[in-house]
Write an enzyme that holds these catalytic residues in place. Structure first.
Site, short mmCIF file in Angstrom:
data_model
loop_
_atom_site.label_atom_id
_atom_site.label_comp_id
_atom_site.label_asym_id
_atom_site.label_seq_id
_atom_site.Cartn_x
_atom_site.Cartn_y
_atom_site.Cartn_z
N LYS A 1 0.84 -1.20 0.00
CA LYS A 1 0.00 0.00 0.00
C LYS A 1 0.88 1.26 0.00
O LYS A 1 2.09 1.17 0.25
CB LYS A 1 -0.91 -0.02 1.24
N TYR B 1 15.66 30.15 9.19
CA TYR B 1 14.46 30.79 9.74
C TYR B 1 14.46 30.71 11.26
O TYR B 1 14.75 29.67 11.84
CB TYR B 1 13.20 30.11 9.22
C1 LIG Z 1 -0.16 -1.82 6.89
C2 LIG Z 1 -0.66 -3.14 7.36
C3 LIG Z 1 0.20 -4.25 7.49
C4 LIG Z 1 1.70 -4.15 7.33
O1 LIG Z 1 2.26 -3.70 8.54
P1 LIG Z 1 3.84 -3.52 8.76
O2 LIG Z 1 3.94 -3.11 10.18
O3 LIG Z 1 4.27 -2.50 7.80
O4 LIG Z 1 4.47 -4.85 8.50
C5 LIG Z 1 -0.36 -5.48 7.79
N1 LIG Z 1 -1.70 -5.59 8.00
C6 LIG Z 1 -2.56 -4.54 7.94
C7 LIG Z 1 -3.99 -4.74 8.21
C8 LIG Z 1 -2.06 -3.28 7.63
O5 LIG Z 1 -2.89 -2.23 7.57
#
Ligand SMILES: *Cc1c(COP(=O)(O)O)cnc(C)c1O
Length: 387
Positions: free
Chosen positions: A65, A277
């Protein structure tokens, strides 16, 4: 081996090389950007193999994702397919569409379920929704069903069927094939958290209501828990991209991301002169400064600057760690390179790499490595190596 890719990205093929001076000088004529993001697809593949090994006897999927945690969904997915990964998780339909374009045959799950996406669109792409509530189960059934997963909440209180609805779900889900029942850890990165045991026990009871359906609980950190809750399928993301799934202990994963920035300007500051800044930093000695072309618009957070009680993030320059001085601005940051002999205009500094990993930068910026990765800027030249 070098070619200018689409979007001004630079592609490097057939090399297992890390970001060496050689690679940089090879790329240099092609670069008009002031920073280079190198994604080591070889390391990414080895990281996935390592979590897959630790997932046995379960099967290991990959979570891709958010554009493959900011590193590029397509190149990431291609490398993982070549390593034998065949199941992928995305969050949104547009990510699912991109993943399907990479592979006709991969199993693709959509974590956000039917929240915004119609069953019709998912079916056309042969993407399996992760159903998150009773109404979604009913909607999926009404649309004619098709293979899907069910997420049952055991403590995140985010998406996921409330546990009290699980019995009803076993009845409603009879109209289609349930290929996976899953839940998600809230505290897996803390091995000693009591919540892990609670979630493992609760999920064991819930999945028992779905006999014969494969089960999945572990994200990256979950795979490393002493309880070994790998079950039938694991869902790692962060560890595959080189993040440390065991905070506080040595990182068992290889770094995947290297971020180098060009020195745009060198200057000398006398004691009392300030930088940036808010004039938040003042020289206390004759100081050699390097101005580099990476700022918060590129994902180097303002919070990586020094703050009361917190040292600033550092960059690796000519073999030395050099602190950021003053406040990170939109396109620029300034380093104290007094001790890094050899730093010069046009040279490169390493903001992320072997020496300084995403977890360290995140800690210095009071955030998490996941946020560092997914906010890496889009205006870097990108080199994919080792794929
Ligand atoms: C994002 C996500 C993962 C992956 O988690 P990591 O900590 O990056 O390994 C697994 N399961 C779900 C439901 C997620 O939303």
């Amino acid at each position: 081996m070098l070619g200018a890719g689409e979007n001004g990205r630079v592609k490097v093929k057939g090399s297992r090389q890390s970001m060496t001076a050689h690679l940089l000088s090879a790329l240099e004529p092609k670069l008009d950007e002031s920073a280079l993001l190198t994604v080591d697809l070889g390391a990414l593949g080895r990281n996935w193999r390592e979590v897959a090994r630790r997932s046995q006897p379960g099967i290991c999927s990959a979570v891709i994702k958010a554009d493959g945690y900011g590193l590029g969904l397509e190149p990431v997915m291609r490398v993982l397919l070549a390593q034998g990964c065949s199941t992928f998780f995305v969050a949104t339909l547009s990510e699912g569409r991109r993943a399907r374009a990479v592979s006709r045959d991969a199993t693709i799950y959509l974590l956000n379920g039917l929240a915004q996406d119609s069953p019709v669109g998912l079916k056309a792409l042969n993407i399996r929704p992760v159903l998150n509530r009773l109404a979604e189960i009913a909607e999926w059934t009404a649309a004619g069903g098709g293979t899907a997963a069910l997420h049952i909440d055991t403590g995140m209180n985010r998406l996921g069927l409330p546990a009290k609805d699980a019995d009803l779900a076993t009845i409603l889900a009879q109209g289609f094939t349930l290929s996976l029942v899953m839940s998600h850890f809230a505290c897996a990165e803390r091995a000693s958290a009591a919540m892990n045991d609670r979630q493992i026990a609760e999920f064991a009871a819930l999945r028992a209501k779905f006999p014969g359906v494969p089960a999945s609980l572990a994200n990256s950190s979950g795979i490393f828990l002493p309880q070994n809750p790998v079950l039938d399928l694991t869902r790692p993301g962060y560890a595959v991209y080189g993040g440390n799934p065991t905070p506080g202990r040595a990182n068992p994963m290889e770094p995947v991301v290297r971020l180098a920035a060009r020195i745009l300007e060198m200057r000398d500051a006398a004691p009392g002169e300030t930088v940036g800044y808010g004039a938040t930093w003042a020289a206390t000695r004759p100081t050699r400064l390097a101005v580099v072309g990476v700022g918060y618009a590129d994902g180097l957070p303002v919070s990586a600057s020094a703050a009361p009680g917190k040292p600033p993030a550092e960059a690796f320059v000519e073999g030395r760690r050099c602190p950021i001085v003053g406040r990170v601005s939109m396109d620029l940051s300034v380093l104290d390179v007094t001790d890094a002999r050899g730093a010069e205009r046009g040279g490169w500094v390493e903001i992320l790499g072997e020496e300084i990993g995403v977890d360290e930068l995140a800690e210095r910026a009071r955030t998490i490595g996941y946020e560092i990765l997914t906010r890496l800027g889009q205006r870097y030249a990108r080199a994919y190596v080792g794929g």
